[in-house]
Design a protein around this motif. Structure first.
Motif, PDB file in Angstrom:
ATOM      1  N   VAL A  59      75.757   4.370  58.558  1.00 36.09           N
ATOM      2  CA  VAL A  59      75.937   5.648  57.869  1.00 36.09           C
ATOM      3  C   VAL A  59      76.192   6.802  58.839  1.00 36.09           C
ATOM      4  N   ARG A  60      75.805   6.625  60.101  1.00 36.50           N
ATOM      5  CA  ARG A  60      75.971   7.729  61.056  1.00 36.50           C
ATOM      6  C   ARG A  60      75.981   7.187  62.478  1.00 36.50           C
ATOM      7  N   THR A  61      76.796   7.817  63.324  1.00 41.04           N
ATOM      8  CA  THR A  61      76.760   7.579  64.763  1.00 41.04           C
ATOM      9  C   THR A  61      76.529   8.922  65.429  1.00 41.04           C
ATOM     10  N   GLU A  62      75.550   8.972  66.320  1.00 40.78           N
ATOM     11  CA  GLU A  62      75.227  10.195  67.061  1.00 40.78           C
ATOM     12  C   GLU A  62      75.538   9.956  68.534  1.00 40.78           C
ATOM     13  N   PHE A  63      76.263  10.883  69.138  1.00 46.00           N
ATOM     14  CA  PHE A  63      76.649  10.761  70.536  1.00 46.00           C
ATOM     15  C   PHE A  63      75.840  11.719  71.395  1.00 46.00           C
ATOM     16  N   TYR A  70      79.990  10.453  60.384  1.00 50.42           N
ATOM     17  CA  TYR A  70      79.353  10.000  59.150  1.00 50.42           C
ATOM     18  C   TYR A  70      80.266   9.010  58.433  1.00 50.42           C
ATOM     19  N   PHE A  71      79.647   7.966  57.875  1.00 45.80           N
ATOM     20  CA  PHE A  71      80.391   6.878  57.257  1.00 45.80           C
ATOM     21  C   PHE A  71      79.913   6.645  55.833  1.00 45.80           C
ATOM     22  N   GLU A  72      80.826   6.139  54.994  1.00 47.18           N
ATOM     23  CA  GLU A  72      80.498   5.709  53.640  1.00 47.18           C
ATOM     24  C   GLU A  72      81.104   4.333  53.431  1.00 47.18           C
ATOM     25  N   GLY A  73      80.557   3.588  52.488  1.00 48.44           N
ATOM     26  CA  GLY A  73      81.100   2.275  52.157  1.00 48.44           C
ATOM     27  C   GLY A  73      80.072   1.184  52.334  1.00 48.44           C
ATOM     28  N   GLU A  74      80.408   0.024  51.803  1.00 43.17           N
ATOM     29  CA  GLU A  74      79.515  -1.124  51.885  1.00 43.17           C
ATOM     30  C   GLU A  74      79.525  -1.724  53.292  1.00 43.17           C
ATOM     31  N   ALA A  77      82.581  -2.631  55.519  1.00 37.21           N
ATOM     32  CA  ALA A  77      83.740  -1.881  55.022  1.00 37.21           C
ATOM     33  C   ALA A  77      83.505  -0.381  55.142  1.00 37.21           C
ATOM     34  N   GLU A  78      82.637   0.020  56.054  1.00 34.48           N
ATOM     35  CA  GLU A  78      82.346   1.434  56.241  1.00 34.48           C
ATOM     36  C   GLU A  78      83.609   2.169  56.689  1.00 34.48           C
ATOM     37  N   ARG A  79      83.744   3.410  56.222  1.00 32.89           N
ATOM     38  CA  ARG A  79      84.871   4.233  56.654  1.00 32.89           C
ATOM     39  C   ARG A  79      84.366   5.596  57.081  1.00 32.89           C
ATOM     40  N   TYR A  92      87.009  16.473  58.120  1.00 30.76           N
ATOM     41  CA  TYR A  92      86.810  15.530  57.016  1.00 30.76           C
ATOM     42  C   TYR A  92      87.950  14.529  56.968  1.00 30.76           C
ATOM     43  N   TYR A  93      87.636  13.317  56.539  1.00 29.30           N
ATOM     44  CA  TYR A  93      88.627  12.249  56.430  1.00 29.30           C
ATOM     45  C   TYR A  93      88.603  11.699  55.014  1.00 29.30           C
ATOM     46  N   GLU A  94      89.790  11.355  54.501  1.00 25.81           N
ATOM     47  CA  GLU A  94      89.913  10.758  53.177  1.00 25.81           C
ATOM     48  C   GLU A  94      90.704   9.471  53.298  1.00 25.81           C
ATOM     49  N   GLY A  95      90.617   8.635  52.274  1.00 19.25           N
ATOM     50  CA  GLY A  95      91.398   7.425  52.234  1.00 19.25           C
ATOM     51  C   GLY A  95      90.590   6.189  52.588  1.00 19.25           C
TER      52      GLY A  95
END
Length: 98
Positions: A59-63, A70-74, A77-79, A92-95
């Protein structure tokens, strides 16, 4: 690898696994249902996960520089949906993934 367990004998649960390359995995949950919640890499990068054991999804990567992705998806299949930089810039990213 070194596994750390916690709990009474016979009911121990995995709480942490340390790898020789410096990566550490952290787990939460009862014995047999421990779910991965965080991976901390030697570089300082942290991956955060949610979900039941075997279906955890990133759900998240912190550097170390303060950037967060931030990620969404199963699981599998995270995006990427959002990036926040330390200076407050947000993109923001879509698609679909890929």
């Amino acid at each position: 690898q070194v596994k750390h367990l916690r709990g009474e004998r016979g009911a121990e649960r995995k709480v942490r696994t340390e790898f020789s390359n410096g990566t550490v995995y952290y787990y939460e949950g009862e014995q047999g249902a421990e779910q991965l919640v965080r991976k901390v890499f030697a570089s300082g990068t942290v991956h955060c996960y949610e979900g039941d054991k075997g279906a955890e999804r990133k759900v998240r990567t912190e550097f170390p520089d303060g950037q967060a992705q931030y990620f969404e998806g199963e699981s599998g299949a995270e995006r990427l949906v959002r990036v926040v930089w330390a200076n407050g810039t947000v993109k923001y990213y879509e698609g679909e993934r890929g």
